[in-house]
Design a protein around this motif. Structure first.
Motif, PDB file in Angstrom:
ATOM      1  N   LEU A  66       0.834  -1.205   0.000  1.00 51.71           N
ATOM      2  CA  LEU A  66       0.000   0.000   0.000  1.00 51.71           C
ATOM      3  C   LEU A  66       0.870   1.256   0.000  1.00 51.71           C
ATOM      4  CD1 LEU A  66      -2.551  -1.255   2.677  1.00 51.71           C
ATOM      5  CD2 LEU A  66      -2.855  -1.214   0.200  1.00 51.71           C
ATOM      6  N   PRO A  67       0.327   2.393  -0.395  1.00 51.19           N
ATOM      7  CA  PRO A  67       1.133   3.622  -0.435  1.00 51.19           C
ATOM      8  C   PRO A  67       1.339   4.270   0.936  1.00 51.19           C
ATOM      9  CG  PRO A  67      -1.076   4.064  -1.256  1.00 51.19           C
ATOM     10  CD  PRO A  67      -0.991   2.573  -1.014  1.00 51.19           C
ATOM     11  N   GLN A  68       0.704   3.747   1.990  1.00 52.03           N
ATOM     12  CA  GLN A  68       0.821   4.328   3.318  1.00 52.03           C
ATOM     13  C   GLN A  68       2.010   3.741   4.086  1.00 52.03           C
ATOM     14  OE1 GLN A  68      -2.255   2.975   2.360  1.00 52.03           O
ATOM     15  NE2 GLN A  68      -3.325   4.867   1.930  1.00 52.03           N
ATOM     16  N   THR A  69       2.303   4.390   5.215  1.00 47.36           N
ATOM     17  CA  THR A  69       3.362   3.912   6.102  1.00 47.36           C
ATOM     18  C   THR A  69       2.758   2.961   7.135  1.00 47.36           C
ATOM     19  OG1 THR A  69       3.067   5.685   7.704  1.00 47.36           O
ATOM     20  CG2 THR A  69       4.614   6.089   5.874  1.00 47.36           C
ATOM     21  N   LEU A  70       3.638   2.281   7.871  1.00 47.77           N
ATOM     22  CA  LEU A  70       3.154   1.360   8.901  1.00 47.77           C
ATOM     23  C   LEU A  70       2.402   2.096   9.999  1.00 47.77           C
ATOM     24  CD1 LEU A  70       6.162  -1.122   9.251  1.00 47.77           C
ATOM     25  CD2 LEU A  70       4.171  -1.239   7.734  1.00 47.77           C
ATOM     26  N   GLU A  71       2.814   3.315  10.318  1.00 49.71           N
ATOM     27  CA  GLU A  71       2.086   4.097  11.317  1.00 49.71           C
ATOM     28  C   GLU A  71       0.694   4.472  10.804  1.00 49.71           C
ATOM     29  OE1 GLU A  71       2.442   8.123  14.021  1.00 49.71           O
ATOM     30  OE2 GLU A  71       3.338   8.111  12.026  1.00 49.71           O
ATOM     31  N   GLU A  72       0.603   4.931   9.581  1.00 47.46           N
ATOM     32  CA  GLU A  72      -0.687   5.339   9.015  1.00 47.46           C
ATOM     33  C   GLU A  72      -1.679   4.187   8.986  1.00 47.46           C
ATOM     34  OE1 GLU A  72       0.713   8.844   5.922  1.00 47.46           O
ATOM     35  OE2 GLU A  72       0.811   6.775   5.272  1.00 47.46           O
ATOM     36  N   LEU A  73      -1.185   2.967   8.806  1.00 47.74           N
ATOM     37  CA  LEU A  73      -2.053   1.781   8.762  1.00 47.74           C
ATOM     38  C   LEU A  73      -2.254   1.151  10.141  1.00 47.74           C
ATOM     39  CD1 LEU A  73      -0.552   0.200   5.538  1.00 47.74           C
ATOM     40  CD2 LEU A  73      -2.795   1.276   5.764  1.00 47.74           C
ATOM     41  N   ASN A  74      -1.675   1.757  11.170  1.00 46.85           N
ATOM     42  CA  ASN A  74      -1.737   1.231  12.544  1.00 46.85           C
ATOM     43  C   ASN A  74      -1.117  -0.162  12.664  1.00 46.85           C
ATOM     44  OD1 ASN A  74      -2.930   3.475  13.863  1.00 46.85           O
ATOM     45  ND2 ASN A  74      -4.878   2.920  12.911  1.00 46.85           N
ATOM     46  N   VAL A  75      -0.148  -0.440  11.819  1.00 45.14           N
ATOM     47  CA  VAL A  75       0.589  -1.704  11.913  1.00 45.14           C
ATOM     48  C   VAL A  75       1.556  -1.625  13.089  1.00 45.14           C
ATOM     49  CG1 VAL A  75       2.253  -3.202  10.729  1.00 45.14           C
ATOM     50  CG2 VAL A  75       0.318  -2.237   9.465  1.00 45.14           C
ATOM     51  N   VAL A  76       2.183  -0.465  13.293  1.00 48.52           N
ATOM     52  CA  VAL A  76       3.038  -0.232  14.454  1.00 48.52           C
ATOM     53  C   VAL A  76       2.475   0.924  15.265  1.00 48.52           C
ATOM     54  CG1 VAL A  76       5.155  -1.139  13.423  1.00 48.52           C
ATOM     55  CG2 VAL A  76       4.632   1.275  13.168  1.00 48.52           C
ATOM     56  N   THR A  77       2.544   0.765  16.577  1.00 55.65           N
ATOM     57  CA  THR A  77       2.131   1.822  17.498  1.00 55.65           C
ATOM     58  C   THR A  77       3.154   1.910  18.619  1.00 55.65           C
ATOM     59  OG1 THR A  77       0.789   0.382  18.901  1.00 55.65           O
ATOM     60  CG2 THR A  77      -0.342   1.444  17.037  1.00 55.65           C
ATOM     61  N   GLU A  78       3.240   3.065  19.218  1.00 49.12           N
ATOM     62  CA  GLU A  78       4.183   3.267  20.318  1.00 49.12           C
ATOM     63  C   GLU A  78       3.819   2.402  21.525  1.00 49.12           C
ATOM     64  OE1 GLU A  78       6.490   7.087  22.285  1.00 49.12           O
ATOM     65  OE2 GLU A  78       4.940   7.427  20.780  1.00 49.12           O
ATOM     66  N   ASP A  79       2.543   2.101  21.690  1.00 49.79           N
ATOM     67  CA  ASP A  79       2.083   1.277  22.819  1.00 49.79           C
ATOM     68  C   ASP A  79       2.542  -0.169  22.738  1.00 49.79           C
ATOM     69  OD1 ASP A  79       0.740   3.456  23.844  1.00 49.79           O
ATOM     70  OD2 ASP A  79      -1.187   2.894  22.963  1.00 49.79           O
ATOM     71  N   GLU A  80       2.982  -0.615  21.582  1.00 52.17           N
ATOM     72  CA  GLU A  80       3.407  -2.004  21.401  1.00 52.17           C
ATOM     73  C   GLU A  80       4.930  -2.146  21.296  1.00 52.17           C
ATOM     74  OE1 GLU A  80       1.670  -4.782  21.675  1.00 52.17           O
ATOM     75  OE2 GLU A  80      -0.110  -3.622  22.153  1.00 52.17           O
ATOM     76  N   ILE A  81       5.631  -1.161  21.828  1.00 54.92           N
ATOM     77  CA  ILE A  81       7.095  -1.219  21.907  1.00 54.92           C
ATOM     78  C   ILE A  81       7.454  -1.243  23.386  1.00 54.92           C
ATOM     79  CG2 ILE A  81       9.269  -0.048  21.379  1.00 54.92           C
ATOM     80  CD1 ILE A  81       7.768   1.327  19.036  1.00 54.92           C
ATOM     81  N   PHE A  82       8.251  -2.227  23.779  1.00 58.77           N
ATOM     82  CA  PHE A  82       8.623  -2.401  25.178  1.00 58.77           C
ATOM     83  C   PHE A  82      10.143  -2.418  25.290  1.00 58.77           C
ATOM     84  CE2 PHE A  82       4.731  -4.664  24.205  1.00 58.77           C
ATOM     85  CZ  PHE A  82       3.831  -4.051  25.069  1.00 58.77           C
ATOM     86  N   VAL A  83      10.665  -1.727  26.309  1.00 53.02           N
ATOM     87  CA  VAL A  83      12.107  -1.662  26.524  1.00 53.02           C
ATOM     88  C   VAL A  83      12.401  -1.948  27.989  1.00 53.02           C
ATOM     89  CG1 VAL A  83      14.147  -0.159  26.533  1.00 53.02           C
ATOM     90  CG2 VAL A  83      12.480   0.016  24.691  1.00 53.02           C
ATOM     91  N   ARG A  84      13.414  -2.756  28.211  1.00 49.82           N
ATOM     92  CA  ARG A  84      13.895  -3.010  29.566  1.00 49.82           C
ATOM     93  C   ARG A  84      15.414  -3.086  29.489  1.00 49.82           C
ATOM     94  NH1 ARG A  84      11.870  -5.580  34.364  1.00 49.82           N
ATOM     95  NH2 ARG A  84      13.601  -6.497  35.496  1.00 49.82           N
ATOM     96  N   TYR A  85      16.075  -2.425  30.432  1.00 43.76           N
ATOM     97  CA  TYR A  85      17.524  -2.477  30.466  1.00 43.76           C
ATOM     98  C   TYR A  85      17.969  -3.726  31.195  1.00 43.76           C
ATOM     99  CZ  TYR A  85      17.532   2.161  28.587  1.00 43.76           C
ATOM    100  OH  TYR A  85      17.349   3.226  27.764  1.00 43.76           O
TER     101      TYR A  85
END
Length: 183
Positions: free
Chosen positions: A74-93
């Motif tokens: 598709l011509p959209q980005t992953l953010e525009e299609l809600n494929v990636v969201t900030e809520d689904e990124i997890f970080v732990r040191y």
């Protein structure tokens, strides 16, 4: 509406990170929800180095790197299609200077034939943008794809990723997906 409980495990050290209640997804999404966004790029300066910054800051930085990846079909980005969201990124040191990063992405349809390619694009983009030690796990969001276990296995296998990037046709597609988006 039926609801199911999805346990999102933070796979570094097996800690339970989040319990989330999500509606059961329909078999297809009629029209993707398009979000407006601003451009981001990765550079080689020191701001991309994983440091002792807070987890929230690193999550935001990671999202800035992957949000403008183009969808392969598709011509959209992953953010525009809600494929990636900030809520689904997890970080732990894990220890000083080393982070464990877990990213869940949701294909637009449960039978998406390019889910593995999307995961590969996310992995390659972050390999290029993040400097220093980190462990990166990328997963299809639980229940969002018909063969999620197979996709997850492929995108988290170093040998398969290396072999995929040696294929000139596949490498060309990945490079096209990672090109800067013009706004």
């Amino acid at each position: 509406r039926k609801f199911q409980i999805v346990f999102q495990k933070f796979l570094c050290k097996g800690d339970l990170k989040r319990v989330q209640v999500m509606p059961v997804l329909a078999q297809t999404k009629a029209e993707p929800n398009i979000n407006k966004q601003q451009s981001s790029s990765c550079s080689n300066d020191q701001s991309n180095v994983i440091s002792e910054s807070s987890s929230e800051e690193l999550v935001s930085e990671i999202f800035e790197h992957i949000r403008d990846i183009k969808d392969p079909e598709l011509p959209q980005t992953l953010e525009e299609l809600n494929v990636v969201t900030e809520d689904e990124i997890f970080v732990r040191y894990r220890k000083e200077g080393e982070a464990c990063i877990c990213i869940n992405f949701t294909p637009t349809v449960p039978h998406c034939s390019l889910a593995t390619l999307i995961g590969l694009c996310i992995r390659i983009k972050l390999q290029r943008c993040l400097k220093q030690d980190y462990k990166l796990d990328i997963y299809v969001t639980k229940g969002s794809h018909s063969i999620e276990d197979d996709v997850n296995k492929q995108i988290n296998d170093k040998e398969r990723v290396a072999a995929a990037m040696e294929n000139p046709n596949l490498k060309k597609i990945v490079e096209e997906c990672l090109q800067e988006v013009q706004y």
